[in-house]
Design a protein around this motif. Sequence first.
Motif, PDB file in Angstrom:
ATOM      1  N   ARG A 114       0.807  -1.216   0.000  1.00 26.16           N
ATOM      2  CA  ARG A 114       0.000   0.000   0.000  1.00 26.16           C
ATOM      3  C   ARG A 114       0.840   1.264   0.000  1.00 26.16           C
ATOM      4  O   ARG A 114       0.333   2.347  -0.332  1.00 26.16           O
ATOM      5  N   ASP A 115       2.110   1.163   0.384  1.00 20.50           N
ATOM      6  CA  ASP A 115       2.907   2.380   0.523  1.00 20.50           C
ATOM      7  C   ASP A 115       4.348   2.253   0.039  1.00 20.50           C
ATOM      8  O   ASP A 115       5.140   3.182   0.213  1.00 20.50           O
ATOM      9  N   THR A 116       4.714   1.122  -0.568  1.00 21.10           N
ATOM     10  CA  THR A 116       6.103   0.919  -0.975  1.00 21.10           C
ATOM     11  C   THR A 116       6.183   0.579  -2.460  1.00 21.10           C
ATOM     12  O   THR A 116       5.484  -0.318  -2.931  1.00 21.10           O
ATOM     13  N   ALA A 117       7.022   1.297  -3.189  1.00 25.03           N
ATOM     14  CA  ALA A 117       7.239   1.015  -4.609  1.00 25.03           C
ATOM     15  C   ALA A 117       8.308  -0.063  -4.776  1.00 25.03           C
ATOM     16  O   ALA A 117       9.201  -0.208  -3.926  1.00 25.03           O
ATOM     17  N   TYR A 118       8.215  -0.819  -5.837  1.00 18.99           N
ATOM     18  CA  TYR A 118       9.229  -1.812  -6.186  1.00 18.99           C
ATOM     19  C   TYR A 118       9.969  -1.338  -7.438  1.00 18.99           C
ATOM     20  O   TYR A 118       9.408  -0.603  -8.268  1.00 18.99           O
ATOM     21  N   VAL A 119      11.213  -1.787  -7.580  1.00 18.64           N
ATOM     22  CA  VAL A 119      12.036  -1.396  -8.724  1.00 18.64           C
ATOM     23  C   VAL A 119      12.381  -2.637  -9.536  1.00 18.64           C
ATOM     24  O   VAL A 119      12.733  -3.680  -8.976  1.00 18.64           O
ATOM     25  N   VAL A 120      12.291  -2.517 -10.866  1.00 23.49           N
ATOM     26  CA  VAL A 120      12.717  -3.582 -11.771  1.00 23.49           C
ATOM     27  C   VAL A 120      13.878  -3.035 -12.592  1.00 23.49           C
ATOM     28  O   VAL A 120      13.703  -2.102 -13.382  1.00 23.49           O
ATOM     29  N   GLU A 121      15.066  -3.593 -12.391  1.00 22.68           N
ATOM     30  CA  GLU A 121      16.281  -3.123 -13.070  1.00 22.68           C
ATOM     31  C   GLU A 121      16.522  -3.931 -14.337  1.00 22.68           C
ATOM     32  O   GLU A 121      16.279  -5.140 -14.379  1.00 22.68           O
ATOM     33  N   ASN A 122      17.029  -3.254 -15.353  1.00 20.93           N
ATOM     34  CA  ASN A 122      17.439  -3.910 -16.590  1.00 20.93           C
ATOM     35  C   ASN A 122      18.901  -4.313 -16.454  1.00 20.93           C
ATOM     36  O   ASN A 122      19.791  -3.460 -16.464  1.00 20.93           O
ATOM     37  N   LEU A 123      19.169  -5.610 -16.310  1.00 27.46           N
ATOM     38  CA  LEU A 123      20.541  -6.073 -16.083  1.00 27.46           C
ATOM     39  C   LEU A 123      21.416  -5.928 -17.320  1.00 27.46           C
ATOM     40  O   LEU A 123      22.638  -6.041 -17.236  1.00 27.46           O
ATOM     41  N   GLU A 124      20.815  -5.711 -18.491  1.00 22.17           N
ATOM     42  CA  GLU A 124      21.589  -5.507 -19.717  1.00 22.17           C
ATOM     43  C   GLU A 124      21.740  -4.026 -20.036  1.00 22.17           C
ATOM     44  O   GLU A 124      22.392  -3.671 -21.016  1.00 22.17           O
ATOM     45  N   GLY A 125      21.125  -3.150 -19.261  1.00 22.57           N
ATOM     46  CA  GLY A 125      21.164  -1.723 -19.550  1.00 22.57           C
ATOM     47  C   GLY A 125      22.212  -1.005 -18.734  1.00 22.57           C
ATOM     48  O   GLY A 125      22.932  -1.592 -17.928  1.00 22.57           O
ATOM     49  N   ALA A 126      22.277   0.311 -18.938  1.00 19.21           N
ATOM     50  CA  ALA A 126      23.233   1.141 -18.201  1.00 19.21           C
ATOM     51  C   ALA A 126      22.476   1.905 -17.125  1.00 19.21           C
ATOM     52  O   ALA A 126      22.270   3.113 -17.201  1.00 19.21           O
TER      53      ALA A 126
END
Length: 284
Positions: free
Chosen positions: A75-87
């Motif tokens: 309800r109050d926390t964002a999640y992050v999805v990182e691109n492991l092939e990106g910069a």
Amino acid sequence: METIIVQPPGPARPDDVGAGKPELLHMGPGDVADFGRGLPGGGGVAIVLPDPGISRRAGRLEAAEDYWRLSNFSRDTAYVVENLEGAGEYITVAPGRLGAPVPFEFSRVVLPALNGTADFKVFAPQHAYLDERSAPGAGEQTVHPYALDVTAKYFLVLVALCEPRLRDLSDSALPGAGDIAERLRPLESCRDLTRSAVNYHIDYLAFAKLRLDLGEEPGADGNGRTGAKRTRLASLALRFGLVREEHLALLPSRKRTLTQGTVSQGSVSQGTASRGTVREGTGA
């Protein structure tokens, strides 16, 4: 056909990808998997993140046709999805967001936790790359059975593996993982490339992208199995034109690589000679 492969935190290693290890979660279109701390005593979620700062049921993955979606149950926390092939490229999935599409082929899902952060990796080997447009009314577009991203690091590894045979058809020798790492290291994106990382990319190509079936070949243990895997990869890539002569332009200049090697050897020789002179002076 599997859409994504999930590598939970813990004992699973990068070279487990596609190797059928029980730690990996293989998901096809329509499959869902919840992640979080789980119920007391274990269970309740497919992907366990054992940190007291993470909800028991923190979110959900859903495999689609050639990508995946992420739902954030917080309800109050964002999640992050990182691109492991990106910069440093990433997307943020807001609290309460359901079914956010993730476009990356190599991803790391990161959640804030009591002990820093918790994360797990998601691989989407069936991403589609189309090189033609279908005419109006012609139906669905044809997707290449071997969907390779020519901008990905694994493709550079494949090109370096095939380079000797692309330059000379009679050359049957293939470079090893260490040779490939050394060949690609002059590139900015590959400065930290290691032998184990190359082996990881070879495994990913063999099992997830090109779906090789090595079977139980006699003498295929250890280095023998690795050699058979590299041979099969190169043969398939060259036979079906997945790697072509024009792709050699992606590799660093061979002249530059050879020059660097010569300079390094010269420096070592001079250093050895200098040390020898000092020892002789000391002995006198």
